[in-house]
Motif scaffolding. Structure first.
Motif, PDB file in Angstrom:
ATOM      1  N   HIS A   6       0.827  -1.216   0.000  1.00 55.06           N
ATOM      2  CA  HIS A   6       0.000   0.000   0.000  1.00 55.06           C
ATOM      3  C   HIS A   6       0.863   1.270   0.000  1.00 55.06           C
ATOM      4  CE1 HIS A   6      -3.279  -2.700   1.415  1.00 55.06           C
ATOM      5  NE2 HIS A   6      -3.951  -1.933   0.595  1.00 55.06           N
ATOM      6  N   LEU A   7       2.074   1.145   0.517  1.00 57.21           N
ATOM      7  CA  LEU A   7       2.951   2.325   0.591  1.00 57.21           C
ATOM      8  C   LEU A   7       3.339   2.820  -0.802  1.00 57.21           C
ATOM      9  CD1 LEU A   7       4.582   4.222   2.542  1.00 57.21           C
ATOM     10  CD2 LEU A   7       6.455   2.608   2.295  1.00 57.21           C
ATOM     11  N   PRO A   8       3.983   1.961  -1.628  1.00 53.36           N
ATOM     12  CA  PRO A   8       4.274   2.443  -2.988  1.00 53.36           C
ATOM     13  C   PRO A   8       3.011   2.755  -3.783  1.00 53.36           C
ATOM     14  CG  PRO A   8       4.800   0.098  -2.760  1.00 53.36           C
ATOM     15  CD  PRO A   8       4.555   0.629  -1.381  1.00 53.36           C
ATOM     16  N   PHE A   9       1.944   2.004  -3.506  1.00 52.09           N
ATOM     17  CA  PHE A   9       0.696   2.237  -4.217  1.00 52.09           C
ATOM     18  C   PHE A   9       0.146   3.631  -3.903  1.00 52.09           C
ATOM     19  CE2 PHE A   9      -3.777   1.485  -5.273  1.00 52.09           C
ATOM     20  CZ  PHE A   9      -3.630   0.850  -6.487  1.00 52.09           C
ATOM     21  N   GLY A  10       0.205   3.983  -2.628  1.00 52.60           N
ATOM     22  CA  GLY A  10      -0.245   5.319  -2.224  1.00 52.60           C
ATOM     23  C   GLY A  10       0.614   6.397  -2.860  1.00 52.60           C
ATOM     24  N   LEU A  11       1.918   6.161  -2.890  1.00 52.06           N
ATOM     25  CA  LEU A  11       2.823   7.137  -3.503  1.00 52.06           C
ATOM     26  C   LEU A  11       2.489   7.308  -4.982  1.00 52.06           C
ATOM     27  CD1 LEU A  11       6.227   6.191  -1.832  1.00 52.06           C
ATOM     28  CD2 LEU A  11       4.879   8.264  -1.474  1.00 52.06           C
ATOM     29  N   MET A  12       2.160   6.185  -5.614  1.00 53.84           N
ATOM     30  CA  MET A  12       1.794   6.251  -7.025  1.00 53.84           C
ATOM     31  C   MET A  12       0.548   7.114  -7.220  1.00 53.84           C
ATOM     32  SD  MET A  12       0.778   3.136  -9.553  1.00 53.84           S
ATOM     33  CE  MET A  12      -0.990   3.210  -9.353  1.00 53.84           C
ATOM     34  N   LEU A  57      -3.011   5.825   2.533  1.00 52.76           N
ATOM     35  CA  LEU A  57      -2.358   4.526   2.362  1.00 52.76           C
ATOM     36  C   LEU A  57      -0.912   4.609   2.823  1.00 52.76           C
ATOM     37  CD1 LEU A  57      -3.704   3.388  -1.142  1.00 52.76           C
ATOM     38  CD2 LEU A  57      -4.532   2.764   1.114  1.00 52.76           C
ATOM     39  N   VAL A  58      -0.237   5.682   2.412  1.00 49.87           N
ATOM     40  CA  VAL A  58       1.180   5.842   2.763  1.00 49.87           C
ATOM     41  C   VAL A  58       1.350   5.945   4.287  1.00 49.87           C
ATOM     42  CG1 VAL A  58       3.160   7.387   2.600  1.00 49.87           C
ATOM     43  CG2 VAL A  58       1.796   6.892   0.571  1.00 49.87           C
ATOM     44  N   LEU A  59       0.527   6.776   4.916  1.00 46.06           N
ATOM     45  CA  LEU A  59       0.695   7.004   6.357  1.00 46.06           C
ATOM     46  C   LEU A  59       0.309   5.766   7.164  1.00 46.06           C
ATOM     47  CD1 LEU A  59      -0.600  10.666   6.672  1.00 46.06           C
ATOM     48  CD2 LEU A  59       1.753   9.864   6.717  1.00 46.06           C
ATOM     49  N   ASP A  60      -0.777   5.107   6.776  1.00 48.36           N
ATOM     50  CA  ASP A  60      -1.189   3.905   7.506  1.00 48.36           C
ATOM     51  C   ASP A  60      -0.116   2.822   7.408  1.00 48.36           C
ATOM     52  OD1 ASP A  60      -3.491   5.100   8.270  1.00 48.36           O
ATOM     53  OD2 ASP A  60      -4.854   3.635   7.389  1.00 48.36           O
ATOM     54  N   THR A  61       0.406   2.632   6.206  1.00 52.09           N
ATOM     55  CA  THR A  61       1.429   1.608   6.038  1.00 52.09           C
ATOM     56  C   THR A  61       2.702   1.989   6.784  1.00 52.09           C
ATOM     57  OG1 THR A  61       0.495   1.316   3.838  1.00 52.09           O
ATOM     58  CG2 THR A  61       2.501   0.112   4.330  1.00 52.09           C
ATOM     59  N   SER A  62       3.042   3.270   6.742  1.00 51.45           N
ATOM     60  CA  SER A  62       4.232   3.718   7.476  1.00 51.45           C
ATOM     61  C   SER A  62       4.062   3.451   8.971  1.00 51.45           C
ATOM     62  CB  SER A  62       4.478   5.204   7.259  1.00 51.45           C
ATOM     63  OG  SER A  62       4.555   5.477   5.887  1.00 51.45           O
ATOM     64  N   ALA A  63       2.861   3.706   9.477  1.00 52.17           N
ATOM     65  CA  ALA A  63       2.613   3.461  10.900  1.00 52.17           C
ATOM     66  C   ALA A  63       2.738   1.975  11.211  1.00 52.17           C
ATOM     67  CB  ALA A  63       1.217   3.958  11.283  1.00 52.17           C
ATOM     68  N   HIS A  64       2.266   1.151  10.283  1.00 50.85           N
ATOM     69  CA  HIS A  64       2.396  -0.307  10.447  1.00 50.85           C
ATOM     70  C   HIS A  64       3.868  -0.694  10.521  1.00 50.85           C
ATOM     71  CE1 HIS A  64       1.155  -4.568   8.842  1.00 50.85           C
ATOM     72  NE2 HIS A  64       1.897  -4.611   9.912  1.00 50.85           N
ATOM     73  N   ILE A  65       4.672  -0.126   9.617  1.00 50.47           N
ATOM     74  CA  ILE A  65       6.096  -0.457   9.598  1.00 50.47           C
ATOM     75  C   ILE A  65       6.781   0.056  10.871  1.00 50.47           C
ATOM     76  CG2 ILE A  65       8.278  -0.015   8.395  1.00 50.47           C
ATOM     77  CD1 ILE A  65       6.597   0.164   5.791  1.00 50.47           C
ATOM     78  N   LEU A  66       6.410   1.272  11.270  1.00 53.38           N
ATOM     79  CA  LEU A  66       7.080   1.923  12.398  1.00 53.38           C
ATOM     80  C   LEU A  66       6.692   1.317  13.745  1.00 53.38           C
ATOM     81  CD1 LEU A  66       8.696   4.333  11.301  1.00 53.38           C
ATOM     82  CD2 LEU A  66       7.195   5.827  12.585  1.00 53.38           C
ATOM     83  N   TRP A  67       5.384   1.098  13.929  1.00 54.42           N
ATOM     84  CA  TRP A  67       4.900   0.699  15.247  1.00 54.42           C
ATOM     85  C   TRP A  67       4.394  -0.733  15.303  1.00 54.42           C
ATOM     86  CZ3 TRP A  67       3.622   6.046  14.109  1.00 54.42           C
ATOM     87  CH2 TRP A  67       4.254   6.969  14.957  1.00 54.42           C
TER      88      TRP A  67
END
Lengths: 233, 321, 307, 391
Positions: free
Chosen positions: B294-300, C105-115
């Motif tokens: 979801h991270l790269p997908f969101g960035l896209m 999506l970016v922030l939720d996934t980042s939070a998953h990775i971080l915490w």
């Protein structure tokens, strides 16, 4: 103090200004005349950075204004009284004056709400009214007061008397003369040639994005041909 | 071929690829890619339907996934009752009945919600369509008979004359032909007087009103047509996945549909299809690499919004036009 | 009718409503002045909760953690404005929705990775962890009263800020005519960034306050953001008063719906059906309310007169 | 796009060609969203099981593929489809959530593969939807709450209030406790799953109902949130809490970190506990703790068992994966060593097994864990078995 040379501006892909040349000296009242749609407001918006100029130079006391952010230009000492007044409708009269007031140039005797009320006594009783409830004349006075509260060196008035009753118009002109006496320079865009001939020092007439005539009040007064040709008087 | 524009060329090539590649996958034992293609084509129909109102009509519907769900449940509910009993009125495997239900219910839902939503403008319209989508979502969540949140497994697919939907090839064929028809239909609508008014109202509604057009009715009609098309996509999707859940109607799904349209290029014929293709392939590829896809997908997503004007089809328009 | 229960549920609804207001107020500020639809506002709620949760363990005390987490969340908001949001202002609402959806999506996934996926349980100091009996039978957790108190204080502060300070005047002025504010010498970009950071802090504060109740969890923002949007739409976008009233209404409807709808339903259907229909209908109720209000008043209850 | 597709195609063809002697197992669990807490624990246990097997089953290499269901039935079905159609696995195991299992089961069973549930046990798959190729390494949903209902009867609780999430397992749990509890149920609240995490309204109602006990089911992170709010509401003395699947080895370290001492002493029923005395369990718990620094959860225990169940099948046929009947018979006999001790399979391939009452305690090292207080059932079979047409 303000020197514009070869200014060009576009709206999208269509060009509006085709090389404007204009200058204002300290303490002068200068007008920008011309028929509707000739580029007067665009010139002013370009000076203020509201519409970015695409070429040429706008020099204010040694500082280049082209590509300068709007607020930075204002803070050099340019006070705008815009076309249509553009009072903040959801602020009270008092708030309209205070919200954007400043004294970036450290003027020794800065404008205050009280001084604005001295200049326009009719505003004082209306100070708690919302902007959108003010009459056209009140809004115009407020717009001038609002610009003065930023303590500018140069006040720019765009169509300041449009749609106003003759009596109110006279008040506006009288206030300009007061302001001028206090050493401020003024750039006026207006259609009331008769009043302006009396107040202003110099005139610039603009036609299709170019300055086509410039000179003193006397010269314009005598040049009936120019008056007729460019202003339809 | 010479008089085709670059955009037209991409459209034709894309549609040919969609016609040839998936059957090839199936014949070479890559059933999964056939599945992927079927999903992509069905969502393509949904995106094409959304494009009619979003791209051409300027109506940003944030609740379009509700129609997919309605269409899918129009298959699932009769089929469920035919298997397990109850609700004799609609209990049937008859695909034509399913289809009539799917289109009818979608039309009705579009008519009611559209009539209310179209009174609003701008971000209010975005949010009210989302609200209606969420209502449909919660409604089906509450329908305990059909397992609510847990979703409904369709044990028997719609029975249609001449076509056997249990055959992946025939299901794909039907979906593909439906997509082509949907694209042609939108093209016809857009080029008609009706479509002109619709696009005119997108640009300058007041002007169309002063010209004497009741733009409200035009918009409502377009909204209903779009909803019905999307409901049809739901009918296909239900038959394809054989599992339906309220989740299909969640606002995030509507967001995904919007993204497909924008990604491919709103107000273009092939854009929504390209968008849904890229969306599904990117999702598939990224998620096979990492659970954090979801991270790269969101960035896209952000990148597309910031940097690609007019979506991917915009890239093909280029300067050579 | 059990009036003690009703009283307790009204307090619970008030507490939920005030939390919603904290999120919605930031949203309505940002939307009002920047005309910017920010779906990622809910992710900031989540980030606030996580920062505060982590700090609670570092600093050993929840309240200290909130005090430190608030400015940190503001900084996160400021950074998001600089990096992403600012570039979206000129685009239309559709682009805002999609761009900030990507940001979610970016922030939720980042939070998953971080915490990590587990979320964090946040301990409270003992004096906050108990409960008080307001009158016989009406026992309320102290912490929920604290949320109500904080919510009301912040609401008051916001009304003061918006109505009686120069920053507030500029915020309102900016909402009606940014070009003019800028032409009068105000650095509108900085003002925007400040408002954005303020909104982030408000949303983050809501997350911090909910963390000791539900824990800090990934994805918690996705749930609240839609409700917060419903709040500001019902209230009229850009209206602080509208946001406050709508938030309280929705908080009460949601809580009272969850508590009494099934009893109401048993009047018209059997108990089993009522037990399952009630939660879904109460979940739907806020959307029904929104649709009805927009059908009658397409601009919400209190449309601000800015344009 | 075309080039991308053909590249992907080429890649899959290559892996297809390179098919060595291996057993392919797909394991579907939750690796993203809040549900990933549980999924991660299962992932650890499965990897530990493979390690303990030395990476071999019946002489074949183990090729393990994890699938993430994203906590959604639809996504779960999609990854299942992919495992079956694309990866062509021999076994699909996993499934934490009942609704995900219900959505996915058809994809696996229609393709003629084995399906092993390592957690979820909704009623239908034990009853009318039972299937010869389906096995459970956990339990049927209703069993654990039935055991709790039995405990409530023994404790002399006269009335309870029930709060559970509104999805397949939640309904099963409520059905289970209703089945055995002899007292009165004063109210049932079903909350939105998995989004609702604030239970203030429900707790207030439970308190107002005047019930003698509160029965609750909240798996995963929701359990932690519920316990916390229960404690904040100060109900410990007036409304004692009886839970199933809501306190586990995943939430206990978090509670301990937050010094949430109220949870110590709380009791719940289960078919497994880390203290169960057999060699397989000792090795599992010890190695898991050594490797991950925490007790395994029951989710982990069941996932671990699921791998050994599969191993017993593959071993029995000597790696001949085409011998479905042989593998089925081997699994049906439940002859592998399970961490819960010996159990048998009913006609519906659900375990007939013991259930215990567990209590939260501190271990010798001060870590919070559980121990067995009493045995509730010695060999309990679920009630859906009679609806299953298999015998």
């Amino acid at each position: 103090m303000l020197k514009i040379s070869d200014l060009t501006t576009h709206y999208g892909s269509s060009q509006v200004l085709f090389g404007i040349d204009l200058h204002i000296d300290p303490g002068q009242v200068v007008t920008l005349l011309g028929r509707n749609g000739m580029g007067k407001t665009t010139t002013i918006n370009s000076i203020m950075g509201i519409i970015p100029a695409t070429g040429g130079s706008i020099n204010f006391e040694g500082t280049e204004l082209v590509e300068r952010a709007s607020y930075k230009t204002a803070n050099l000492g340019l006070g705008l009284v815009p076309e249509g007044r553009q009072i903040f409708p959801n602020l009270t009269l008092w708030e309209n004056l205070v919200a954007t007031s400043s004294n970036h140039l450290n003027v020794s005797n800065p404008w205050t709400v009280e001084r604005v009320f001295e200049l326009f006594p009719e505003l004082e009783t209306r100070q708690n009214s919302m902007g959108n409830l003010l009459s056209g004349g009140e809004q115009q006075m407020l717009a001038i007061g609002r610009a003065l509260m930023t303590n500018p060196k140069l006040v720019i008035l765009d169509e300041a008397t449009e749609g106003l009753a003759p009596l109110v118009r006279q008040k506006i002109w009288a206030s300009l003369e007061l302001i001028r006496e206090q050493g401020m320079s003024i750039l006026v865009v207006d259609k009331n040639l008769k009043d302006l001939l009396r107040i202003a020092d110099r005139h610039f007439i603009i036609e299709r994005g170019k300055v086509v005539w410039s000179g003193t009040s006397d010269a314009l007064h005598k040049d009936k041909a120019a008056q007729h040709r460019y202003l339809g008087v | 071929m010479n008089n085709l524009t670059k955009v037209g060329w991409v459209t034709v090539m894309g549609m040919i690829a969609l016609a040839i590649l998936p059957p090839y996958f199936l014949l070479t034992g890559q059933a999964f890619y056939m599945d992927l293609a079927t999903r992509l084509v069905i969502l393509g129909i949904a995106a094409v339907s959304l494009n009619l109102i979003l791209g051409f009509g300027g109506m940003v519907s944030f609740g379009h996934a509700a129609f997919i769900g309605l269409g899918a449940y129009a298959v699932g509910i009769p089929s469920y009752h035919a298997t397990w009993g109850g609700f004799d009125l609609i209990a049937s495997y008859n695909g034509l009945l399913h289809l009539v239900l799917a289109l009818g219910v979608s039309a009705l839902f579009a008519l009611i919600t559209g009539a209310i939503s179209l009174r609003t403008k701008g971000v209010y319209f975005i949010m009210i369509t989302m609200a209606f989508g969420q209502m449909a979502f919660f409604l089906f969540q509450s329908l305990d008979v059909y397992n609510g949140d847990d979703g409904l497994t369709i044990d028997v697919r719609s029975e249609l004359p001449f076509i056997n939907l249990d055959s992946p090839m025939q299901l794909y064929g039907l979906s593909y032909i439906s997509l082509v028809i949907a694209m042609l239909l939108v093209k016809t609508i857009v080029n008609s007087r009706f479509g002109m008014v619709l696009q005119g109202a997108k640009g300058n509604n007041e002007r169309m009103v002063t010209l004497g057009y009741n733009t409200y009715l035009y918009r409502l009609a377009a909204y209903v047509i779009s909803g019905v098309m999307c409901g049809y996509a739901g009918f296909l999707l239900g038959n394809f996945t054989t599992f339906i859940s309220p989740d299909m109607m969640h606002w995030t799904r509507s967001g995904e549909l919007m993204f497909m349209v924008i990604l491919g290029g709103a107000a273009t014929a092939f854009g929504p299809v390209l968008g849904s293709s890229v969306f599904i392939l990117v999702e598939e590829i990224l998620s096979s690499f990492t659970i954090f896809w979801h991270l790269p997908f969101g960035l896209m997503l952000i990148g597309v919004v910031l940097f690609i004007r007019g979506g991917l089809m915009g890239l093909f328009k280029g300067k050579g036009k | 009718m059990d009036y003690t229960l009703l009283f307790v549920q009204v307090l619970n609804g008030l507490q939920l409503g005030l939390l919603l207001f904290l999120v919605a107020s930031g949203l309505t500020l940002v939307f009002g002045i920047l005309d910017f639809v920010n779906l990622a506002h809910g992710s900031i709620y989540m980030i606030g909760a996580f920062i505060c949760a982590s700090l609670t363990f570092v600093l050993g005390n929840f309240l200290w953690a909130v005090l430190v987490a608030l400015p940190l969340t503001g900084i996160v908001g400021y950074a998001l404005e600089r990096i992403v949001a600012r570039n979206l202002y000129d685009k239309d609402h559709l682009d805002h929705v999609l761009g900030t959806f990507g940001l979610v999506l970016v922030l939720d996934t980042s939070a998953h990775i971080l915490w990590g996926p587990a979320g964090i349980t946040v301990p409270l100091p003992l004096w906050l962890d108990g409960q008080v009996e307001l009158f016989t039978g009406a026992v309320i957790p102290v912490f929920r009263l604290l949320i109500i108190g904080t919510g009301l204080t912040v609401a008051t502060g916001l009304f003061w800020l918006v109505n009686y300070t120069r920053l507030g005047m500029l915020i309102r002025a900016g909402a009606s005519n940014r070009t003019m504010v800028s032409a009068l010498g105000i650095d509108i970009q900085t003002l925007f960034a400040l408002v954005f950071a303020l909104g982030a802090m408000l949303s983050g504060l809501a997350g911090m306050l909910i963390a000791p109740i539900t824990g800090a969890n990934i994805g918690m923002g996705g749930q609240i953001i839609i409700t917060a949007f419903v709040v500001i739409i019902i209230g009229g976008i850009g209206s602080m008063k509208g946001a406050f009233i709508a938030a309280i209404i929705i908080g009460l409807i949601d809580t009272l719906g969850r508590s009494f709808l099934d009893t109401l339903f048993t009047l018209i259907m059997n108990e089993n059906a009522a037990e399952t229909a009630a939660p879904a209908v109460s979940a739907m109720m806020i959307y029904i309310l929104m649709a009805v209000i927009l059908a009658v008043k397409p601009q919400g209850l209190f449309p601000p007169k800015v344009r | 796009m075309k080039r991308l597709l053909s590249a992907a195609l080429a890649a899959t063809m290559l892996t297809g060609l390179a098919q060595a002697a291996e057993v392919k197992i797909g394991f579907v669990t939750t690796l993203t969203t809040g549900g990933a807490v549980v999924g991660k624990d299962q992932e650890k246990a499965v990897n530990l099981a493979i390690e303990h097997m030395g990476g071999k089953m019946g002489g074949l290499d183990i090729n393990l593929i994890f699938g993430d269901d994203g906590f959604k039935p639809e996504t779960g079905k999609q990854v299942t489809d992919k495992l079956v159609k694309q990866d062509n696995v021999d076994f699909v195991a996993g499934y934490i959530w009942s609704h995900v299992l219900l959505a996915s089961r058809k994809s696996v069973l229609d393709a003629g593969k084995f399906l092993i549930s390592a957690n979820a046990g909704p009623g239908p798959v034990a009853g009318k939807l039972c299937h010869e190729n389906f096995f459970s390494s956990s339990w049927q949903n209703d069993q654990t709450p039935m055991a709790m209902g039995e405990v409530l009867n023994q404790k002399g609780v006269k009335s309870i209030y029930v709060i559970a999430p509104n999805y397949a397992a939640g309904k099963g749990m409520v059905a289970g406790v209703k089945r055995t509890f002899k007292g009165e149920i004063l109210g049932v609240d079903m909350t939105t799953w998995p989004t609702q995490l604030d239970f203030s309204a429900e707790l207030a109602k439970a308190k107002a109902s005047g019930a003698e006990g509160l029965f609750v089911f909240y798996p995963g992170k929701a359990g932690g949130a519920f316990m916390k709010q229960y404690q904040q509401a100060g109900l410990k003395n007036s409304l004692p809490l009886y839970t199933v699947f809501s306190v586990d080895a995943l939430s206990l370290p978090k509670f301990q970190a937050a010094n949430f001492t109220d949870v110590l002493g709380s009791q719940f029923t289960q078919q497994w506990d880390p203290t169960i005395d057999n060699a397989q369990n000792k090795r599992f718990v010890a190695d898991f703790r050594a490797k991950h620094g925490a007790y395994p959860s029951f989710y982990a225990a069941q996932a671990y068992d699921s791998m050994f169940l599969i191993q017993s099948a593959v071993d029995a046929v000597g790696g001949d994966l085409t011998n479905m009947d042989g593998m089925r018979a081997a699994m049906k006999s439940a002859s592998y060593s399970s961490v819960r001790g010996d159990y048998t399979y009913g006609n519906n391939h659900m375990p007939i097994q013991a259930f215990y009452l567990r209590e939260v305690v501190k271990d010798s090292g001060g870590n919070w864990t559980t121990k067995i207080v009493q045995t509730v059932y010695d060999a309990h079979q679920d009630t859906y078995a009679k609806d299953c047409s298999m015998n």
